[in-house]
Design a protein around this motif. Sequence first.
Motif, PDB file in Angstrom:
ATOM      1  N   GLN A 168       0.825  -1.205   0.000  1.00 26.83           N
ATOM      2  CA  GLN A 168       0.000   0.000   0.000  1.00 26.83           C
ATOM      3  C   GLN A 168       0.859   1.254   0.000  1.00 26.83           C
ATOM      4  O   GLN A 168       0.459   2.290  -0.536  1.00 26.83           O
ATOM      5  CB  GLN A 168      -0.931  -0.006   1.221  1.00 26.83           C
ATOM      6  N   ARG A 169       2.046   1.157   0.601  1.00 30.25           N
ATOM      7  CA  ARG A 169       2.946   2.324   0.618  1.00 30.25           C
ATOM      8  C   ARG A 169       3.979   2.259  -0.491  1.00 30.25           C
ATOM      9  O   ARG A 169       4.262   3.251  -1.143  1.00 30.25           O
ATOM     10  CB  ARG A 169       3.658   2.417   1.971  1.00 30.25           C
ATOM     11  N   PHE A 170       4.560   1.085  -0.672  1.00 34.06           N
ATOM     12  CA  PHE A 170       5.579   0.941  -1.720  1.00 34.06           C
ATOM     13  C   PHE A 170       4.887   0.543  -3.016  1.00 34.06           C
ATOM     14  O   PHE A 170       4.579  -0.619  -3.258  1.00 34.06           O
ATOM     15  CB  PHE A 170       6.625  -0.101  -1.302  1.00 34.06           C
ATOM     16  N   THR A 171       4.634   1.543  -3.824  1.00 35.43           N
ATOM     17  CA  THR A 171       3.892   1.336  -5.061  1.00 35.43           C
ATOM     18  C   THR A 171       4.423   2.270  -6.129  1.00 35.43           C
ATOM     19  O   THR A 171       5.101   3.267  -5.834  1.00 35.43           O
ATOM     20  CB  THR A 171       2.391   1.571  -4.831  1.00 35.43           C
ATOM     21  N   ARG A 172       4.134   1.959  -7.347  1.00 37.07           N
ATOM     22  CA  ARG A 172       4.577   2.784  -8.458  1.00 37.07           C
ATOM     23  C   ARG A 172       3.871   4.141  -8.406  1.00 37.07           C
ATOM     24  O   ARG A 172       2.689   4.215  -8.035  1.00 37.07           O
ATOM     25  CB  ARG A 172       4.230   2.072  -9.771  1.00 37.07           C
ATOM     26  N   ALA A 173       4.588   5.205  -8.752  1.00 37.64           N
ATOM     27  CA  ALA A 173       3.991   6.537  -8.762  1.00 37.64           C
ATOM     28  C   ALA A 173       2.763   6.542  -9.663  1.00 37.64           C
ATOM     29  O   ALA A 173       2.768   5.940 -10.746  1.00 37.64           O
ATOM     30  CB  ALA A 173       5.006   7.573  -9.232  1.00 37.64           C
ATOM     31  N   THR A 174       1.707   7.224  -9.232  1.00 33.52           N
ATOM     32  CA  THR A 174       0.451   7.204  -9.987  1.00 33.52           C
ATOM     33  C   THR A 174       0.609   7.776 -11.382  1.00 33.52           C
ATOM     34  O   THR A 174      -0.121   7.393 -12.303  1.00 33.52           O
ATOM     35  CB  THR A 174      -0.622   8.004  -9.229  1.00 33.52           C
ATOM     36  N   SER A 175       1.560   8.654 -11.563  1.00 31.69           N
ATOM     37  CA  SER A 175       1.766   9.257 -12.882  1.00 31.69           C
ATOM     38  C   SER A 175       2.743   8.479 -13.730  1.00 31.69           C
ATOM     39  O   SER A 175       3.081   8.897 -14.836  1.00 31.69           O
ATOM     40  CB  SER A 175       2.273  10.692 -12.723  1.00 31.69           C
ATOM     41  N   ALA A 176       3.196   7.352 -13.191  1.00 34.67           N
ATOM     42  CA  ALA A 176       4.242   6.623 -13.909  1.00 34.67           C
ATOM     43  C   ALA A 176       3.724   6.070 -15.218  1.00 34.67           C
ATOM     44  O   ALA A 176       2.632   5.540 -15.305  1.00 34.67           O
ATOM     45  CB  ALA A 176       4.763   5.467 -13.047  1.00 34.67           C
ATOM     46  N   ALA A 177       4.523   6.232 -16.250  1.00 37.26           N
ATOM     47  CA  ALA A 177       4.250   5.684 -17.574  1.00 37.26           C
ATOM     48  C   ALA A 177       5.464   4.883 -17.971  1.00 37.26           C
ATOM     49  O   ALA A 177       6.484   4.910 -17.296  1.00 37.26           O
ATOM     50  CB  ALA A 177       3.985   6.818 -18.560  1.00 37.26           C
ATOM     51  N   PRO A 178       5.384   4.115 -19.059  1.00 40.90           N
ATOM     52  CA  PRO A 178       6.574   3.403 -19.507  1.00 40.90           C
ATOM     53  C   PRO A 178       7.771   4.345 -19.598  1.00 40.90           C
ATOM     54  O   PRO A 178       7.672   5.461 -20.097  1.00 40.90           O
ATOM     55  CB  PRO A 178       6.150   2.879 -20.882  1.00 40.90           C
ATOM     56  N   ARG A 179       8.903   3.884 -19.076  1.00 43.98           N
ATOM     57  CA  ARG A 179      10.073   4.733 -18.960  1.00 43.98           C
ATOM     58  C   ARG A 179      10.582   5.189 -20.332  1.00 43.98           C
ATOM     59  O   ARG A 179      10.744   4.396 -21.242  1.00 43.98           O
ATOM     60  CB  ARG A 179      11.182   3.999 -18.209  1.00 43.98           C
ATOM     61  N   ALA A 180      10.835   6.492 -20.409  1.00 43.40           N
ATOM     62  CA  ALA A 180      11.380   7.072 -21.628  1.00 43.40           C
ATOM     63  C   ALA A 180      12.896   7.076 -21.536  1.00 43.40           C
ATOM     64  O   ALA A 180      13.466   6.996 -20.448  1.00 43.40           O
ATOM     65  CB  ALA A 180      10.856   8.500 -21.802  1.00 43.40           C
ATOM     66  N   PRO A 181      13.595   7.177 -22.678  1.00 42.16           N
ATOM     67  CA  PRO A 181      15.054   7.253 -22.643  1.00 42.16           C
ATOM     68  C   PRO A 181      15.515   8.425 -21.778  1.00 42.16           C
ATOM     69  O   PRO A 181      14.925   9.500 -21.784  1.00 42.16           O
ATOM     70  CB  PRO A 181      15.439   7.454 -24.113  1.00 42.16           C
ATOM     71  N   VAL A 182      16.567   8.208 -20.981  1.00 42.38           N
ATOM     72  CA  VAL A 182      17.083   9.235 -20.089  1.00 42.38           C
ATOM     73  C   VAL A 182      18.045  10.114 -20.879  1.00 42.38           C
ATOM     74  O   VAL A 182      19.120   9.681 -21.280  1.00 42.38           O
ATOM     75  CB  VAL A 182      17.797   8.595 -18.887  1.00 42.38           C
ATOM     76  N   ALA A 183      17.649  11.345 -21.105  1.00 43.36           N
ATOM     77  CA  ALA A 183      18.510  12.259 -21.870  1.00 43.36           C
ATOM     78  C   ALA A 183      19.709  12.682 -21.031  1.00 43.36           C
ATOM     79  O   ALA A 183      20.851  12.657 -21.482  1.00 43.36           O
ATOM     80  CB  ALA A 183      17.715  13.472 -22.319  1.00 43.36           C
ATOM     81  N   ASP A 184      19.461  13.076 -19.800  1.00 45.01           N
ATOM     82  CA  ASP A 184      20.539  13.434 -18.870  1.00 45.01           C
ATOM     83  C   ASP A 184      19.964  13.396 -17.471  1.00 45.01           C
ATOM     84  O   ASP A 184      18.747  13.286 -17.272  1.00 45.01           O
ATOM     85  CB  ASP A 184      21.122  14.807 -19.199  1.00 45.01           C
ATOM     86  N   GLY A 185      20.834  13.506 -16.535  1.00 45.39           N
ATOM     87  CA  GLY A 185      20.416  13.587 -15.156  1.00 45.39           C
ATOM     88  C   GLY A 185      19.802  12.359 -14.542  1.00 45.39           C
ATOM     89  O   GLY A 185      18.921  12.488 -13.685  1.00 45.39           O
ATOM     90  N   PRO A 186      20.181  11.140 -14.902  1.00 45.13           N
ATOM     91  CA  PRO A 186      19.602   9.973 -14.223  1.00 45.13           C
ATOM     92  C   PRO A 186      20.033   9.944 -12.760  1.00 45.13           C
ATOM     93  O   PRO A 186      21.151  10.327 -12.413  1.00 45.13           O
ATOM     94  CB  PRO A 186      20.173   8.789 -14.999  1.00 45.13           C
ATOM     95  N   CYS A 187      19.121   9.425 -11.918  1.00 45.67           N
ATOM     96  CA  CYS A 187      19.393   9.335 -10.480  1.00 45.67           C
ATOM     97  C   CYS A 187      19.580   7.884 -10.085  1.00 45.67           C
ATOM     98  O   CYS A 187      18.699   7.047 -10.336  1.00 45.67           O
ATOM     99  CB  CYS A 187      18.251   9.957  -9.685  1.00 45.67           C
ATOM    100  N   ILE A 188      20.731   7.605  -9.484  1.00 50.14           N
ATOM    101  CA  ILE A 188      21.034   6.249  -9.002  1.00 50.14           C
ATOM    102  C   ILE A 188      20.954   6.270  -7.486  1.00 50.14           C
ATOM    103  O   ILE A 188      21.572   7.125  -6.839  1.00 50.14           O
ATOM    104  CB  ILE A 188      22.410   5.773  -9.468  1.00 50.14           C
ATOM    105  N   LEU A 189      20.196   5.334  -6.923  1.00 51.68           N
ATOM    106  CA  LEU A 189      19.963   5.291  -5.477  1.00 51.68           C
ATOM    107  C   LEU A 189      20.585   4.039  -4.881  1.00 51.68           C
ATOM    108  O   LEU A 189      20.419   2.929  -5.402  1.00 51.68           O
ATOM    109  CB  LEU A 189      18.460   5.298  -5.193  1.00 51.68           C
ATOM    110  N   VAL A 190      21.305   4.222  -3.764  1.00 51.48           N
ATOM    111  CA  VAL A 190      21.784   3.119  -2.942  1.00 51.48           C
ATOM    112  C   VAL A 190      21.142   3.284  -1.568  1.00 51.48           C
ATOM    113  O   VAL A 190      21.380   4.286  -0.880  1.00 51.48           O
ATOM    114  CB  VAL A 190      23.314   3.100  -2.811  1.00 51.48           C
ATOM    115  N   ALA A 191      20.314   2.322  -1.166  1.00 50.04           N
ATOM    116  CA  ALA A 191      19.565   2.427   0.095  1.00 50.04           C
ATOM    117  C   ALA A 191      20.072   1.392   1.100  1.00 50.04           C
ATOM    118  O   ALA A 191      19.326   0.526   1.550  1.00 50.04           O
ATOM    119  CB  ALA A 191      18.080   2.242  -0.164  1.00 50.04           C
ATOM    120  N   ARG A 192      21.354   1.459   1.432  1.00 50.60           N
ATOM    121  CA  ARG A 192      21.950   0.575   2.429  1.00 50.60           C
ATOM    122  C   ARG A 192      22.765   1.424   3.401  1.00 50.60           C
ATOM    123  O   ARG A 192      23.225   2.518   3.073  1.00 50.60           O
ATOM    124  CB  ARG A 192      22.880  -0.469   1.771  1.00 50.60           C
ATOM    125  N   HIS A 193      22.939   0.910   4.606  1.00 54.45           N
ATOM    126  CA  HIS A 193      23.722   1.646   5.597  1.00 54.45           C
ATOM    127  C   HIS A 193      25.159   1.826   5.101  1.00 54.45           C
ATOM    128  O   HIS A 193      25.671   1.011   4.304  1.00 54.45           O
ATOM    129  CB  HIS A 193      23.727   0.909   6.934  1.00 54.45           C
TER     130      HIS A 193
END
Length: 819
Positions: A168-193
């Motif tokens: 219920q909390r961890f869900t795809r963003a409501t506005s999410a659509a099929p991912r488009a090519p990343v022109a610039d500025g991609p964000c990479i996340l590491v969620a570990r201590h």
Amino acid sequence: MIFAGLRIALVGPLPPPAGGMANQTAQLARKLREDGAHVQLLAVNGPHLPPWLARIRYLRAALRLPVHLWRLWRTANTVDLFHIMANSGWSWHLQAAPALWIASLKGKPALLNYRGGEAAVFFARAPRLVAFSLRRASAIVVPSAYLAGVFEQYGHTAHIVPNVLDLQRFTRATSAAPRAPVADGPCILVARHLEALYDNASAVRAFAIVREAFPAARLVLAGGGPQRAALARLARSLGVLDAVRFAGPVDNAAMPALYQASDVVLNPSLADNMPNSVLEALACGVPVVSTNVGGIPALLQDGVTALLVPPGDPAAMAQAILSLLRDPPRTQALVDAGLAHAATFGWPDIAPRLAAHYRRIRAAPRPGAYTRCVARWLFPLHEWIKGHHSARLLRRLERSQWWSTEQLQEWQLARLRALLRHAGEHVPYYRALFARSGFDPEQVRQLADLSRLPLLRKVDIASARDSFKSARAVGLRPFATGGSSGEPLQFFLGRRRVSHDIAAKWRATRWWGVDIGDREAVLWGSPIELHAQDRVRRVRDALLRTTLLPAFAMSPDRLDGYVRQLRSWRPRMLFGYPSALCRIASHASARDLPLDGLGVKVAFVTAERLYDEQRAQIAAAFGCAVANGYGGRDAGFIAHECPEGGMHITAEDIIVEIVDGQGQPLPPGATGDIVVTHLATQDYPFIRYATGDVGALGTEPCACGRGLPLLQKIEGRSTDFLTAVDGTAMHGLALVYIVRELPQVRSFKIIQESLLRTRVLLVCLPRLDAATRTAIVTGFQARLGAQVDIAIDEVDEIAAEASGKYRYVVSAVTQAGSP
């Protein structure tokens, strides 16, 4: 609600700081409460200490331990069970192990919920010390097959209950659509201590490579830890510090937004089990790149739900990230598969599995001192003296019952090939059969190859009884079936086979919260039990606390005696024919003598088909559960019912086939003849043995979680009571035993037409002589009455009933109060 009214002490860490196990503890408490449980949270990282004191690691633990012990001791008085979250290292010794010991001392079942990718290293350091406390757990659950394998390696059975994902909390963003090519500025996340175990340094180095292709790329490190300063220095040396954001510890409630704002989640861990962050990312529709360590390959499928790379390899990590950024269709395929995979970790899928373990540990035997002595020492000694290895086999069976279908089938195949090789080399019957049919045991590659052999029928054994003996047989003894199919059989069993059957029955007994040594009343009728009760057997039964009530002659006076014995003996379990137990229930009800307050926990029934009305009558009369068993001296301990209602096949020892009229296997769910191969019968092999019964294999797994396959239904044996002239009701087997032992009798049927006439149909080879006929008449009249006319008809064949079932005893006499 599935956990309604259940009182649970949940022991584990709680945020802050946020972390995988702390988040799981808090989420589990919330979900259990929503489903009706009363949860007492015992946080192992409390009470909160002054900051300067909390930083002193061992002093911090020493100060918290006395408070932890006091809270555990006090809480144990008010809960039904403990659920203990555990990890490796000092947290095990100072937090989880004390909880296990106090639960054990207080007589409360404890479910150990172990997690942590360093389990293998932790066990290797001090396996005996860990096992010393681990044995106090009523059951062990782990979130992955990887950890289950680690526990199995050290001789402990662990069941898989995955981490719970809050969909219920961890869900795809409501506005999410099929991912488009990343022109610039991609964000990479590491969620570990920010700790050495999670190798954030490789993540920073991989990011530096990615940034060469995507100069506007950003890296977010969400977590706290001692390596923050070192990682900042590394980022500065690589020239990427301006693009690296240290988000610090992030509350779990804020994590969904962080995932949804990311283009790729990277898990660079050096050791791992089942990281929540990976599943949370998948549920948010974010593609994942992870190292392939520990339990990760069992959690994620490379190229399908994620991209997996070797640990400590920044170049491989960077290449995987770049492939996702440059190939949107492939990325979208991973996202879609990841979403579907994450959906299987929701509470509706996990809760029933957890509930089944709660039920199981609450029902597990918690015997008194005498029962423990019998089960652990006296009965194993008794078995050892007899040359049986049932105690050792029981320990193995209690681990293997939780194996997967694949593991069980591999085990069966290995044992089947060994049995077939032995039979071909050392058993005359099979040596000739294999030569005649061109069958080569070495060509058996799968269980289905067994169908290349013909069925083994009772007539085959009867006509060549001694040729089934192995040249290497040990401890063979003669046995005979009860003739429930109308065809009595004499055969031999070795000590190996008997040991396996005893262990299988012992295991099934323990499923119901009782054990050998608990008070038991047995309603049975075999002459072996009834006529051989010498002094040694009587002493043995007294020590094992078993009392035998003959099920043959059940006159009103004798039934009165049985009811008095049961009310005085107050057995914890019953064992016998369902029809016999129903007779006692009916008699006690007619005399207004209640039996439901005796403390009987379970009634084990066997040797006859159990009808629904019989189950209901026994359960109501004795106030207990009813557990059905299926098997025989010839076929072995084939299947037994568990508390969840599944009729589990003893698959470690027995292969069950359901076959059509031509002996060809039928699929699960289809009804046909039950054929068994007992894998512990090298001394006297039963291979593809037709039991004479009809049934079907199950199509769905049992809710109890055991991997043992199921019998969906069993059709077949049915026994009537007979009535003597004086009104005594007796079990039909009382007369069966008179004719079944005669060597010339091939099949039989006993028909009680009236109180004064009983007809016996016999198929004999050779035909009966006058002396044998007289012996049959005398035996029947001794039980039914001297004035009863016993008519013996020798026939060429005995037909089945119109329904297709075979009834070997039929009575037309109406019995008052009969079941």
